[in-house]
Design an enzyme around this catalytic site. Sequence first.
Site, PDB file in Angstrom:
ATOM      1  CG  HIS A  12       6.649  42.273  19.022  1.00  0.00           C
ATOM      2  ND1 HIS A  12       5.921  41.128  19.260  1.00  0.00           N
ATOM      3  CD2 HIS A  12       7.913  42.005  19.432  1.00  0.00           C
ATOM      4  CE1 HIS A  12       6.708  40.208  19.809  1.00  0.00           C
ATOM      5  NE2 HIS A  12       7.920  40.717  19.912  1.00  0.00           N
TER       6      HIS A  12
ATOM      7  CG  ASP B 125       2.726  40.436  18.244  1.00  0.00           C
ATOM      8  OD1 ASP B 125       3.214  40.985  17.240  1.00  0.00           O
ATOM      9  OD2 ASP B 125       3.396  40.123  19.245  1.00  0.00           O
TER      10      ASP B 125
ATOM     11  CB  SER C  43       9.358  37.996  19.168  1.00  0.00           C
ATOM     12  OG  SER C  43       9.339  38.587  20.427  1.00  0.00           O
TER      13      SER C  43
END
Length: 260
Positions: A63, A111, A204
């Site tokens: 992402h 992801d 992230s």
Amino acid sequence: MLLLLLLAFVLLPCAGAGRIIGGQEVRPHSRPYMAYLEIQAGTKCSSCGGFLIRPDAVLSAAHCLHKKRALSVTVILGAHNISAQEQSQQRIPVRQWVIHPKYSPVGFKNDIVLLKLKKKAKINKNVQYISFASRNQHVGVGAECLVSGWGLTDTGSKSDVMMEVKLKVQKEEICQHIFDNYQRQSMICVGDEYSKKSTSYGDSGGPLVCNNMAHGIVSHGRKRRLFPKVFTRISYLEPWIHKQLRSFALQELPGSPSSD
């Protein structure tokens, strides 16, 4: 405990936002696998974490790059103080990246993204790759793991140095109850049940390191909720990672379209 904003340090011209709760500074260069990703997409800049798994390859979260039409990505290795021009730092442009074909922004399924560097990193005491979990290697409930990165304090004062937080692997049922799209086989439920420590926005792509091995990738959580958090399970995606690494190797052969 301090509230630390992980990966939110402004590194001109790019800035990323995030926080880690209950963390502390790591010993300089004691996490030599850590990578800082500068992502330039038009006039917009952002940043993510990542980690070196081979001299020319970095893993991060899908992402971070999905639908951003990034014009360029630069990986910074060997950094402790991300704001300083440390001699240990290596800034390497990314040649290409591959997002998992079954990645879905709905529930952040699969992801994961693999980035190939334009040149191999120089492996030394400050820059090293980390091994990652294979298909038959799983981390159990109660295991204590580490997540590292850079950040700001909640008061806005800069934290230029790498910070780290220790978190426990939790029972799958906890995340299944909170996240509608939680998948046991491809995700790991992690956090501090007393909400004194946590990852949050901007973390992230960083690794979940358990017993000196990368088992997960920081993926997602719920807004305003410190516990629990969801990490991508590397062992489930290990076959795909190796397939892409082999593809990268073939591109290096003389005469291939991507070879220089």
